[in-house]
Write a protein that holds these residues in place. Structure first.
Motif, mmCIF file in Angstrom:
data_model
loop_
_atom_site.group_PDB
_atom_site.id
_atom_site.type_symbol
_atom_site.label_atom_id
_atom_site.label_comp_id
_atom_site.label_asym_id
_atom_site.label_seq_id
_atom_site.Cartn_x
_atom_site.Cartn_y
_atom_site.Cartn_z
ATOM 1 N N UNK A 153 0.851 -1.191 0.000
ATOM 2 C CA UNK A 153 0.000 0.000 0.000
ATOM 3 C C UNK A 153 0.881 1.233 0.000
ATOM 4 N N UNK A 154 0.625 2.119 -0.922
ATOM 5 C CA UNK A 154 1.267 3.431 -0.946
ATOM 6 C C UNK A 154 0.160 4.446 -1.097
ATOM 7 N N UNK A 155 -0.147 5.108 0.023
ATOM 8 C CA UNK A 155 -1.288 6.010 0.014
ATOM 9 C C UNK A 155 -2.545 5.197 -0.186
ATOM 10 N N UNK A 156 -3.312 5.545 -1.208
ATOM 11 C CA UNK A 156 -4.533 4.788 -1.483
ATOM 12 C C UNK A 156 -4.350 3.784 -2.624
ATOM 13 N N UNK A 157 -3.104 3.584 -3.083
ATOM 14 C CA UNK A 157 -2.826 2.611 -4.140
ATOM 15 C C UNK A 157 -2.411 1.273 -3.530
ATOM 16 N N UNK A 158 -2.974 0.198 -4.084
ATOM 17 C CA UNK A 158 -2.659 -1.156 -3.630
ATOM 18 C C UNK A 158 -2.143 -1.950 -4.819
ATOM 19 N N UNK A 159 -1.053 -2.697 -4.603
ATOM 20 C CA UNK A 159 -0.533 -3.566 -5.658
ATOM 21 C C UNK A 159 -0.120 -4.901 -5.048
ATOM 22 N N UNK A 160 -0.143 -5.940 -5.869
ATOM 23 C CA UNK A 160 0.267 -7.275 -5.471
ATOM 24 C C UNK A 160 1.448 -7.690 -6.337
ATOM 25 N N UNK A 161 2.425 -8.366 -5.732
ATOM 26 C CA UNK A 161 3.545 -8.883 -6.515
ATOM 27 C C UNK A 161 4.208 -10.037 -5.787
ATOM 28 N N UNK A 162 5.088 -10.718 -6.483
ATOM 29 C CA UNK A 162 5.881 -11.769 -5.856
ATOM 30 C C UNK A 162 6.934 -11.112 -4.976
ATOM 31 N N UNK A 163 7.320 -11.755 -3.869
ATOM 32 C CA UNK A 163 8.350 -11.168 -3.009
ATOM 33 C C UNK A 163 9.679 -11.047 -3.754
ATOM 34 N N UNK A 164 10.300 -9.874 -3.665
ATOM 35 C CA UNK A 164 11.526 -9.562 -4.408
ATOM 36 C C UNK A 164 12.248 -8.437 -3.687
ATOM 37 N N UNK A 165 13.565 -8.458 -3.691
ATOM 38 C CA UNK A 165 14.313 -7.375 -3.078
ATOM 39 C C UNK A 165 15.717 -7.264 -3.637
ATOM 40 N N UNK A 166 16.321 -6.089 -3.473
ATOM 41 C CA UNK A 166 17.668 -5.822 -3.980
ATOM 42 C C UNK A 166 18.728 -6.512 -3.141
ATOM 43 N N UNK A 167 19.770 -6.963 -3.828
ATOM 44 C CA UNK A 167 20.894 -7.590 -3.160
ATOM 45 C C UNK A 167 21.875 -6.574 -2.629
ATOM 46 N N UNK A 168 22.643 -6.997 -1.651
ATOM 47 C CA UNK A 168 23.705 -6.171 -1.101
ATOM 48 C C UNK A 168 25.015 -6.524 -1.802
ATOM 49 N N UNK A 169 25.993 -5.596 -1.783
ATOM 50 C CA UNK A 169 27.292 -5.913 -2.401
ATOM 51 C C UNK A 169 27.878 -7.202 -1.809
ATOM 52 N N UNK A 170 28.456 -8.014 -2.650
ATOM 53 C CA UNK A 170 29.103 -9.283 -2.268
ATOM 54 C C UNK A 170 28.133 -10.336 -1.732
ATOM 55 N N UNK A 171 26.841 -10.138 -1.900
ATOM 56 C CA UNK A 171 25.847 -11.122 -1.482
ATOM 57 C C UNK A 171 25.512 -11.997 -2.685
ATOM 58 N N UNK A 172 25.413 -13.317 -2.479
ATOM 59 C CA UNK A 172 25.053 -14.205 -3.584
ATOM 60 C C UNK A 172 23.559 -14.080 -3.890
ATOM 61 N N UNK A 173 23.157 -14.590 -5.026
ATOM 62 C CA UNK A 173 21.733 -14.579 -5.384
ATOM 63 C C UNK A 173 20.917 -15.352 -4.360
ATOM 64 N N UNK A 174 21.419 -16.490 -3.910
ATOM 65 C CA UNK A 174 20.706 -17.300 -2.930
ATOM 66 C C UNK A 174 20.587 -16.572 -1.596
#
Length: 124
Positions: A31-52
């Protein structure tokens, strides 16, 4: 010359099999304000972090009531989806996005009562 991959993000298609072999997939509502969206869980990696490592950290953060208590089981060790796009901030560089297939072995999902601004729900 191909672009240099300078950043990555990782997420998951998290599934469970219910009675009568019905498969459900976990989605995260934002939720951002009055907007709602659905998505698969996803996030940015940190430097030197593997994909797993990114996959486990970000998925736990986005879907778990207590991220440190969530246990995920990967269905396969390699991503089921990947894409490379031009990096939004650095010309000549690229961003890699991947999704793994996984199931939750142990842990509680974040509910709408919690203040994170997101909740996780199962759907067919």
């Amino acid at each position: 010359m191909p672009p240099v991959i300078s950043s990555h993000s990782a997420g998951a298609v998290i599934y469970r099999v219910q009675e009568q072999s019905i498969v459900e997939v976990l989605a995260v509502q934002y939720r951002r304000g009055d907007k709602i969206s659905w998505r698969l869980p996803l996030g940015k990696g940190q430097p030197n972090e593997t994909l797993t490592e990114t996959f486990r950290r970000r998925v736990a953060y986005e879907v778990a009531e207590r991220p440190e208590a969530l246990t995920l089981k990967m269905a396969v060790e390699t991503p089921i989806y990947s894409e490379i796009t031009a990096h939004a901030e650095h010309k000549g560089e690229a961003h890699l996005k991947v999704f793994f297939l996984a199931e939750i072995v142990f842990g509680s999902l974040r509910t709408r009562d919690q203040s994170h601004g997101a909740q996780a729900e199962w759907g067919q």
